[in-house]
Design an enzyme around this catalytic site. Sequence first.
Site, mmCIF file in Angstrom:
data_model
loop_
_atom_site.group_PDB
_atom_site.id
_atom_site.type_symbol
_atom_site.label_atom_id
_atom_site.label_comp_id
_atom_site.label_asym_id
_atom_site.label_seq_id
_atom_site.Cartn_x
_atom_site.Cartn_y
_atom_site.Cartn_z
ATOM 1 N N ASP A 13 -17.880 4.042 -7.394
ATOM 2 C CA ASP A 13 -16.749 4.420 -6.553
ATOM 3 C C ASP A 13 -16.677 5.941 -6.497
ATOM 4 O OD1 ASP A 13 -14.401 4.815 -5.195
ATOM 5 O OD2 ASP A 13 -13.232 3.375 -6.353
ATOM 6 N N TYR A 31 0.842 -1.211 0.000
ATOM 7 C CA TYR A 31 0.000 0.000 0.000
ATOM 8 C C TYR A 31 0.871 1.253 0.000
ATOM 9 C CZ TYR A 31 -3.797 3.184 1.206
ATOM 10 O OH TYR A 31 -4.704 4.207 1.196
ATOM 11 N N SER A 74 -6.440 1.376 -4.395
ATOM 12 C CA SER A 74 -6.575 2.765 -3.992
ATOM 13 C C SER A 74 -5.208 3.462 -4.088
ATOM 14 C CB SER A 74 -7.167 2.843 -2.582
ATOM 15 O OG SER A 74 -7.601 4.141 -2.297
ATOM 16 N N HIS A 118 -15.860 1.616 -3.785
ATOM 17 C CA HIS A 118 -14.422 1.527 -3.523
ATOM 18 C C HIS A 118 -14.038 0.210 -2.864
ATOM 19 C CE1 HIS A 118 -10.590 3.507 -3.578
ATOM 20 N NE2 HIS A 118 -10.391 3.320 -2.288
#
Length: 873
Positions: free
Chosen positions: A810, A647, A727, A845
């Site tokens: 989203d 991430y 993301s 999302h």
Amino acid sequence: MRQTFRFYKTEIKEWYIDLPEWKGDVGELQMVEGADTMLDIIAGDASECRIDMSDDQIVDADVLTLIHRRDPQLSNGGDYFLEHYNGKKIGHKLWLCGVTEFVFGYLPQKIWFKKVDAARPAERRSGGMLDTRYLKAVIFHVRKLLRYDNQQRAPLFILSLTHSINTCIMKKFFTALMALSSIPTVMTAQKISYPTTAKVDQTDDYFGTKIADPYRWLENDTAKNTEAWVKEQNKVTGDYFSKIPFRAKIHQRMTELWNYPKYGAPQKEGEWFTFYKNDGLQNQAVLYVQKGLNGTPEVLIDPNKLSADGTVALQATAFSKKQKYFAYAVSASGSDWQEINIMDFASKKLLSEKLEYVKFTGMSWAGEDGFYYSGYDKPKDEKTKFSAKTEYQKIFYHKIGTQQSADQLIYEDKEHPLRYVGGGLTEDERFLVLGIAEGTDGSEIKVKDLRDKNAKGFTTIVPGFSTNANVVDNIGDKLLLQTNSGAPNFKIVLLDPKNPAESNWKTIVPEQPQPLEGVGTGGGRIFTSYLKDATTLVSQYTMDGKLEHNIILPGVGTASGFGCKKEDTFFFYSFTSFTYPTTIFKYDIKTGKSELFKKSEVKFDPAAYETKQVFYTSKDGTKVPMFITHKKGLKLDGNNPTLLYAYGGFNVNITPSFSVAAMPFLEAGGVYCVANLRGGGEYGESWHKAGMLDKKQNVFDDFIAGADWLIKEKYTSSEKLAIRGGSNGGLLIGACMAQRPELFKVALPQVGVLDMLRYHKFTVGWGWAVEYGSSDKKDQFDYLLKYSPLHNLKKGTCYPATLITTADHDDRVVPAHSFKFAAALQEAQGCDNPALIRIESKAGHGAGKPTSKTIDEATDIWSFVLYNMGVSY
């Protein structure tokens, strides 16, 4: 078109690869002197090549090296020189017409050629023809030798030299030969015809730099031409998945694995306990309530009954203080937009009032009369509410028995439309606390003492926005605060809101070497959750900061749920790790002992797998941790299918957790890796800051270094390495595949932030500017442009097989990011690797996604990964 080429006799000398024991980058090319031989090679798209040398020079050399002197200016070429091993140049060019980039571009720098004077072994002849058994071996070993990006087509390298002919015909691909191979990992390539994506004449001027944005029209997600494009793209992607021979098998296995009861940790509310349970394949977990620990569970809210397809999800919930009312928020199709309903708990009947247009909110009850919540004005246009910029969040108070239009406005800031604001009461209802932020980093804290009749407004106890802080609890008229002011790893202090200056703060729990991830209170104690190398450590303190003991956890992993009401004597927490399915424990505050409460029933044998944590070195020398999970007995031969996930941003910690969705990949012999990159909070605020703003490239360097390490240590190879992130992690994948396309076989950017020049113009994207920077500022534009995935794709480059995933609802990272990136990638792709986009309908999302859609998506992802690695299932 299929063509046949024949290499005739006349003292043929053939070079062929013979690598029965492959040992890395040094292989052996043996030369045998010929006999009567004729080889029919059936393939397409021929390229003629010339070798300017004489046979005598080859025969006279004992050892030769083939050295690639590549000219980066040439798209298809480069010179190759044959040399003696002692460095004496023979000096004749080997021209590889039209095939260099594909066949030789990924060869190691040196290949050793060994002359063999013996005649061709009998077992490699068959009536003057090349035996197909030998042919299979050649294909297998060449696939190991070449870092070739399309596993469906393995090139075969044969040079045929004669005294009379100094010409060779080499093939770009030997597709038909693959039919002769019995190697199970070889799949048939799919030819993809992508939909035509129109371009518009759109150019933006950023401080004198002109940036074209030809796919700007895809930002309008409700336009008919965008909807048509989405439909066409989904058809192409769906057709591709339908031809993967083992997709149905993965879907069946995924469904089997998913079908087990899943429980959440119980929460105590007066004499009642609530908990979530999913029987197995229910689209949404059901919220149950029972009286006492031994009571009979009954359904409180079943979100599966709120929609026919399971796309309405339960979000925040809250009981009134004496459990007279129960408020709950729901969202539809994965959107951040929510509506709040209120139930009379005794009768289970809904009240007439309903609160709309809220997001990023909780409900904080003031007795039985009403509650505080965060809301927005009604959007100006319902059609664009999933993409338009969201502004002016406010705090309201809703009184039971009234309509939303009568709600009391508690706080608003008309001068700063781009701020988040949340409000809540302390447990004793004395203080109303506001947490305000201009983005995802930095906070301001305001409080109001509701018992002070003279209080006219809010008092700022932590000015914004250079630090991060939150109120944990209150002790009488004082407040416990978690803060990183002067403490990058956070500390806990006690302050008087009437004298909130930092010089008056009293330290209760000082900063530790490990970052303080979370703080909870309950039963007259403070519970601190620290991170040590991205795993949880929990300690119990008295309210004045005296350490009582460290809580013994079941193992190395992630624990959560430490906290309860002031009068409680126990609570429940959950624990998980990569090979430890989520398990619930009951914790006794007085004794400090944990006991098993609910064990997972997933059909999984943890004894068959192992997880290790390694530390590798990034580009600038920083040590980065990575978790690696795989079957026990893994052979480090560089041939294992591997997925690297990360991430790297927003101070988010990626800690060990069990994922049933990853099981089919692990069962197929996969290696599942999670790297803890800079930008996260695994090592405190300094770790976070080292991966944000102008230092964001550190995050990509950390990830790329992790991939290089996995290859170096023989876990995998570039042909078997997939990368995945969502993301902010989708940005990570997009940036890394643009910077090092040859390093990865498969890329999975999910709901990614991919247009770094315009992200802040949609919904709440403005809140990320504190993390990324903004193209509205010259210095920040300069570094954003350097890594923005959309703007760094280069036409003609061979990018990994890519599956982009997004969803039509989203409204966190709007799908325009993925739409534009997919269109640009399909145009830029320089080889046959697929560049597909999967656009989910009635989803957002990720939060609240129904089980059926989750299983379908996971099936498609693993099918795509294994298929493009050439691994069957």
